[in-house]
Write a protein that holds these residues in place. Structure first.
Motif, PDB file in Angstrom:
ATOM      1  N   ILE A 127       0.847  -1.193   0.209  1.00  0.00           N
ATOM      2  CA  ILE A 127       0.139  -0.112  -0.021  1.00  0.00           C
ATOM      3  C   ILE A 127       0.782   1.185  -0.045  1.00  0.00           C
ATOM      4  O   ILE A 127       0.596   2.195  -0.472  1.00  0.00           O
ATOM      5  N   ARG A 128       1.986   1.250   0.793  1.00  0.00           N
ATOM      6  CA  ARG A 128       2.801   2.301   0.971  1.00  0.00           C
ATOM      7  C   ARG A 128       3.624   2.721  -0.560  1.00  0.00           C
ATOM      8  O   ARG A 128       3.487   3.849  -1.078  1.00  0.00           O
ATOM      9  N   GLU A 129       3.790   1.536  -1.311  1.00  0.00           N
ATOM     10  CA  GLU A 129       4.389   1.864  -2.666  1.00  0.00           C
ATOM     11  C   GLU A 129       3.196   2.479  -3.686  1.00  0.00           C
ATOM     12  O   GLU A 129       3.581   3.349  -4.253  1.00  0.00           O
ATOM     13  N   LEU A 130       2.035   1.932  -3.497  1.00  0.00           N
ATOM     14  CA  LEU A 130       0.853   2.423  -4.240  1.00  0.00           C
ATOM     15  C   LEU A 130       0.567   3.923  -3.916  1.00  0.00           C
ATOM     16  O   LEU A 130       0.467   4.780  -4.910  1.00  0.00           O
ATOM     17  N   HIS A 131       0.650   4.150  -2.749  1.00  0.00           N
ATOM     18  CA  HIS A 131       0.284   5.545  -2.203  1.00  0.00           C
ATOM     19  C   HIS A 131       1.464   6.499  -2.597  1.00  0.00           C
ATOM     20  O   HIS A 131       1.140   7.589  -3.233  1.00  0.00           O
ATOM     21  N   SER A 132       2.619   6.023  -2.493  1.00  0.00           N
ATOM     22  CA  SER A 132       3.924   6.934  -2.993  1.00  0.00           C
ATOM     23  C   SER A 132       3.771   7.071  -4.704  1.00  0.00           C
ATOM     24  O   SER A 132       3.972   8.183  -5.146  1.00  0.00           O
ATOM     25  N   LEU A 133       3.476   6.032  -5.345  1.00  0.00           N
ATOM     26  CA  LEU A 133       3.291   6.274  -6.929  1.00  0.00           C
ATOM     27  C   LEU A 133       2.154   7.135  -7.115  1.00  0.00           C
ATOM     28  O   LEU A 133       2.433   7.943  -8.101  1.00  0.00           O
ATOM     29  N   CYS A 134       1.151   6.940  -6.598  1.00  0.00           N
ATOM     30  CA  CYS A 134      -0.046   7.953  -6.818  1.00  0.00           C
ATOM     31  C   CYS A 134       0.416   9.405  -6.425  1.00  0.00           C
ATOM     32  O   CYS A 134      -0.169  10.260  -7.347  1.00  0.00           O
ATOM     33  N   ALA A 135       0.888   9.461  -5.337  1.00  0.00           N
ATOM     34  CA  ALA A 135       1.538  10.794  -4.879  1.00  0.00           C
ATOM     35  C   ALA A 135       2.381  11.415  -5.991  1.00  0.00           C
ATOM     36  O   ALA A 135       2.235  12.782  -6.228  1.00  0.00           O
ATOM     37  N   ASN A 136       3.310  10.690  -6.547  1.00  0.00           N
ATOM     38  CA  ASN A 136       4.210  11.211  -7.479  1.00  0.00           C
ATOM     39  C   ASN A 136       3.405  11.393  -8.842  1.00  0.00           C
ATOM     40  O   ASN A 136       3.739  12.518  -9.532  1.00  0.00           O
ATOM     41  N   LEU A 137       2.445  10.597  -9.104  1.00  0.00           N
ATOM     42  CA  LEU A 137       1.636  11.001 -10.518  1.00  0.00           C
ATOM     43  C   LEU A 137       0.835  12.132 -10.079  1.00  0.00           C
ATOM     44  O   LEU A 137       0.675  12.791 -11.197  1.00  0.00           O
TER      45      LEU A 137
END
Length: 180
Positions: free
Chosen positions: A136-146
């Motif tokens: 979830i942290r990786e997805l959260h970070s990816l979405c934040a960057n996007l």
């Protein structure tokens, strides 16, 4: 035809913008402190609290959009520009919902309760699971960057409309303006 958003829509837009940037900055501020330190925990407490505020504002913004609709786009915009604008807004809204939802799930899967500036606390309804939390942290970070990339493109398009096309697209969302 009115091309401007309401003052409440504009206010929420700009507060959401500031929150997204601020939340991103808080993630880097947390890195200043060692793991498990009170300073780091304090920064994350702010991050979670402001993330919950972001989520509430996004829900309000979506509600206003569904209730009030959106102002029409200038006639000078091509169908391709209209299509790209609609897709970009849809993606921004999807990310603005996904990021806080992922943040909430991340907090819970880390085994922590959600606290909103200490005013109320929502205990984790799930058991801590570090593997799930990592994903979830990786997805959260990816979405934040996007969202930063997409918001940057969104801002660039608004500035292009304002300074190159010289239309009222940017004025639709500026405080104190009414568009055309």
């Amino acid at each position: 035809m009115n091309l401007s958003y309401t003052s409440s829509q504009k206010a929420i837009h700009w507060v959401v913008f500031v929150l997204v940037i601020g939340l991103y900055v808080l993630t880097y501020l947390a890195d200043i402190f060692p793991r498990a330190s009170p300073g780091r925990a304090f920064v994350w407490w702010f991050h979670v609290s402001f993330g919950l505020l972001l989520f509430a504002l996004v829900v309000m913004r979506v509600g206003l959009r569904l209730t009030l609709g959106t102002p029409g786009l200038p006639q000078e915009m091509s169908e391709l520009e209209r299509w790209v604008a609609k897709i970009a807004h849809l993606m921004l809204y999807a990310l603005l919902v996904a990021i806080p939802v992922l943040g909430i799930l991340l907090t819970w899967y880390r085994g922590d309760a959600l606290s909103f500036f200490g005013l109320f606390t929502i205990p984790a309804p799930v058991s801590a699971d570090s593997a799930t939390a990592r994903t979830i942290r990786e997805l959260h970070s990816l979405c934040a960057n996007l969202i930063l990339i997409l918001a940057g493109l969104h801002a660039a398009a608004a500035l292009w409309h304002h300074y190159v096309r010289r239309d009222d697209v940017l004025k639709r969302m500026l405080p104190g303006t009414s568009g055309s």
